[in-house]
Design a protein around this motif. Structure first.
Motif, mmCIF file in Angstrom:
data_model
loop_
_atom_site.group_PDB
_atom_site.id
_atom_site.type_symbol
_atom_site.label_atom_id
_atom_site.label_comp_id
_atom_site.label_asym_id
_atom_site.label_seq_id
_atom_site.Cartn_x
_atom_site.Cartn_y
_atom_site.Cartn_z
ATOM 1 N N GLU A 157 0.838 -1.210 0.000
ATOM 2 C CA GLU A 157 0.000 0.000 0.000
ATOM 3 C C GLU A 157 0.869 1.254 0.000
ATOM 4 N N TYR A 158 1.874 1.244 0.863
ATOM 5 C CA TYR A 158 2.742 2.416 0.977
ATOM 6 C C TYR A 158 3.550 2.623 -0.306
ATOM 7 N N ALA A 159 4.070 1.535 -0.892
ATOM 8 C CA ALA A 159 4.860 1.634 -2.124
ATOM 9 C C ALA A 159 4.021 2.149 -3.284
ATOM 10 N N SER A 160 2.777 1.681 -3.348
ATOM 11 C CA SER A 160 1.878 2.116 -4.416
ATOM 12 C C SER A 160 1.607 3.619 -4.349
ATOM 13 N N ALA A 168 2.775 6.703 -6.948
ATOM 14 C CA ALA A 168 1.844 7.696 -7.500
ATOM 15 C C ALA A 168 2.347 9.119 -7.278
ATOM 16 N N HIS A 169 3.235 9.294 -6.302
ATOM 17 C CA HIS A 169 3.823 10.613 -6.025
ATOM 18 C C HIS A 169 5.248 10.724 -6.570
ATOM 19 N N GLY A 170 5.628 9.780 -7.436
ATOM 20 C CA GLY A 170 6.924 9.868 -8.094
ATOM 21 C C GLY A 170 8.094 9.317 -7.314
ATOM 22 N N LEU A 171 7.821 8.547 -6.251
ATOM 23 C CA LEU A 171 8.901 7.964 -5.451
ATOM 24 C C LEU A 171 8.910 6.442 -5.616
#
Length: 251
Positions: free
Chosen positions: A28-31, A35-38
């Protein structure tokens, strides 16, 4: 004739007892980071989250309420620390991710019911039992339960944020008994934590059942919890209630 036990109230833990997150926390955190470019590995975030959550819970128990925090700020700090531990130092970008994650975990879409949860709750209601929630969750729980169609099964919902008493504090269990006008011997609690749920409820005189995962049984649990109090899954609860109340299954 021996007096037969008759339960009147069942109190329920929620996370990992009735509900679980749809995807692992790291994913969840990686997704959201992507989405924020990280780009951050889900496994690294999952490990960092466990560290950050443990440290935050130790430093600021029960969402830091006694330290003047709100549960929202508590969770935002956990996310910030998680990304920091995973090597991300861009605090501004992570703040946006944290805000989005807080909203996402407020949504029923992020959660799913454990197998047999709704059918078991309905079966308990059919027996005439009153049901209530006793959970170390935050203020978002009511809306999540409503969104998943589960809130209607419960007479009331007690969270550690609302009461100020996290399990295994006996006061949150006693408050549930007070609200239900039920004596401890006529109540049982269902949860997945040996310390917070099973032992917490039994310490105030309630009966208790421990929901276990698919992995091997912890040695402390194996030595301390009778087999009849262990639930491999939620559908095992109704037969366990039959045994506890001393009536043949199906009656």
């Amino acid at each position: 004739m021996a007096h037969r036990l008759q339960l009147r109230l069942l109190t329920w833990d929620v996370k990992d007892t009735l509900l679980r997150v749809r995807r692992p926390i790291g994913e969840e955190y990686a997704s959201k980071a992507q989405a924020h470019g990280l780009e951050v590995e889900a496994a690294a975030l999952g490990q960092a989250f466990r560290q950050a959550y443990k440290a935050q819970s130790h430093s600021f128990p029960n969402y830091g309420l006694s330290h003047g925090l709100t549960s929202r700020q508590w969770w935002l700090d956990v996310v910030l620390q998680t990304f920091h531990l995973a090597g991300i130092r861009d605090a501004q970008a992570v703040a946006s991710i944290a805000d989005q994650l807080y909203k996402d975990f407020s949504s029923p879409c992020t959660w799913q019911m454990l197998e047999g949860a709704e059918a078991t709750l309905k079966g308990c209601r059919k027996r005439g039992l009153r049901l209530a929630v006793v959970s170390n969750f935050d203020r978002r729980l009511e809306d999540i339960l409503v969104g998943l169609g589960l809130r209607e099964h419960f007479d009331f919902v007690l969270t550690s944020e609302a009461t100020g008493w996290p399990k295994p504090d006996p006061r949150i269990f006693r408050e549930a008994l007070r609200l239900a006008h039920v004596e401890p011997a006529a109540a049982a609690h269902i949860g997945d934590s040996y310390h917070c749920d099973y032992r917490g409820a039994r310490a105030v005189g309630m009966h208790s059942f421990l929901v276990i995962g698919p992995g091997p049984l912890d040695s402390e649990v194996k030595d301390s919890v009778p087999q009849e109090h262990i639930l491999p899954s939620l559908p095992h609860l109704l037969p366990a209630l039959d045994r506890l109340e001393g009536s043949p299954p199906g009656q």
